[in-house]
Design an enzyme around this catalytic site. Sequence first.
Site, PDB file in Angstrom:
ATOM      1  N   ASP A   1      10.667   8.071  41.649  1.00 15.35           N
ATOM      2  CA  ASP A   1      11.592   8.640  40.663  1.00 15.35           C
ATOM      3  C   ASP A   1      10.974   8.685  39.262  1.00 15.35           C
ATOM      4  OD1 ASP A   1      13.941   9.771  39.822  1.00 15.35           O
ATOM      5  OD2 ASP A   1      15.080   7.899  39.775  1.00 15.35           O
TER       6      ASP A   1
ATOM      7  N   HIS B   1       6.594  17.002  38.509  1.00 13.40           N
ATOM      8  CA  HIS B   1       6.537  17.020  39.983  1.00 13.40           C
ATOM      9  C   HIS B   1       5.104  17.240  40.461  1.00 13.40           C
ATOM     10  CE1 HIS B   1      10.777  16.733  40.031  1.00 13.40           C
ATOM     11  NE2 HIS B   1      11.030  17.961  39.619  1.00 13.40           N
TER      12      HIS B   1
ATOM     13  N   LEU C   1      -2.723   4.473  58.911  1.00 14.38           N
ATOM     14  CA  LEU C   1      -1.463   4.468  58.161  1.00 14.38           C
ATOM     15  C   LEU C   1      -0.536   5.610  58.608  1.00 14.38           C
ATOM     16  CD1 LEU C   1       0.151   3.532  55.498  1.00 14.38           C
ATOM     17  CD2 LEU C   1      -1.014   5.452  54.412  1.00 14.38           C
TER      18      LEU C   1
END
Length: 254
Positions: free
Chosen positions: A34, A51, A145
Amino acid sequence: MIKRLWALLGKSSKKPSNPKVFEKVPEHVAIIMDGNGRWAKTRGLPRTAGHHSGMKAVKRITMAADKLGIKYLTLYAFSTENWTRPKDEVDFLMKLPQQFIEIELDELIANNVQVRMMGHKEKLPAHTISPLEEAIVKTANNTGLVLNFALNYGSRKEMLEAVKDIASDVSRGELAIDEIDEKLMASRLHTSGMPDPDLLIRTSGELRLSNFMMWQLAYSELWFTDVYWPAFTEEHFHEAIHEYQRRVRRYGGL
Ligand code: IPE
Ligand code: IPE
Ligand code: MG
């Protein structure tokens, strides 16, 4: 493993008092990424620049998680509520998965990363979902991962759909009410087969879940920072991991 621990030690400003804590690397870390918009605003840039920069942080933290030997990294990229934002911003966000995959897929593959996605696919445009699905297929057999993107994800919707799914099995006589337990519910969620997050990180100073993984986070350790997501570095990530390693998880016991 030893190398990883030393790498962590070397980068950390604070050395923990007990070196044994390095044995407690979380298996699953979830992040509410965020603060992109506010990061941009403080620099006089449009929110979209935030972004774009946030996408670079995704790469940075994915590599950091991989280096530490974390097994699952779930990243909240777009919520079911984010559709209420201005169309231009939503359109921009919907283009990011494709850009990310185009730029990073080769390196993700080279690092044995497995890409996954959770969320409600139906509303996502083809140019958003197709590149991701392609990446998911291409990395399906990778054993490193697991990089799990939460895209058009909402925890309430996820749980409602699971409940409907279970109810329809019951109504068809395929499932008895007594068979509905936590394990069955978990198996009907988007995280089926994954362990619950050990650690939840939220950046940007907000202290809320914003409809993220409300079933799965029941016993996760929570860590918050004021740092905006685009400014979140490997060092910040290590800070969160160190803090996690110092926590005592009691699960209601003593
Ligand atoms: C997080 O940053 C990215 C998404 C929610 C898609 P924000 O866009 O929420 O940035 P702030 O919180 O407005 O600063
Ligand atoms: C949560 O951030 C969603 C993502 C990070 C994708 P928001 O910025 O949408 O959350 P609120 O609106 O501040 O609760
Ligand atoms: Mg926000």
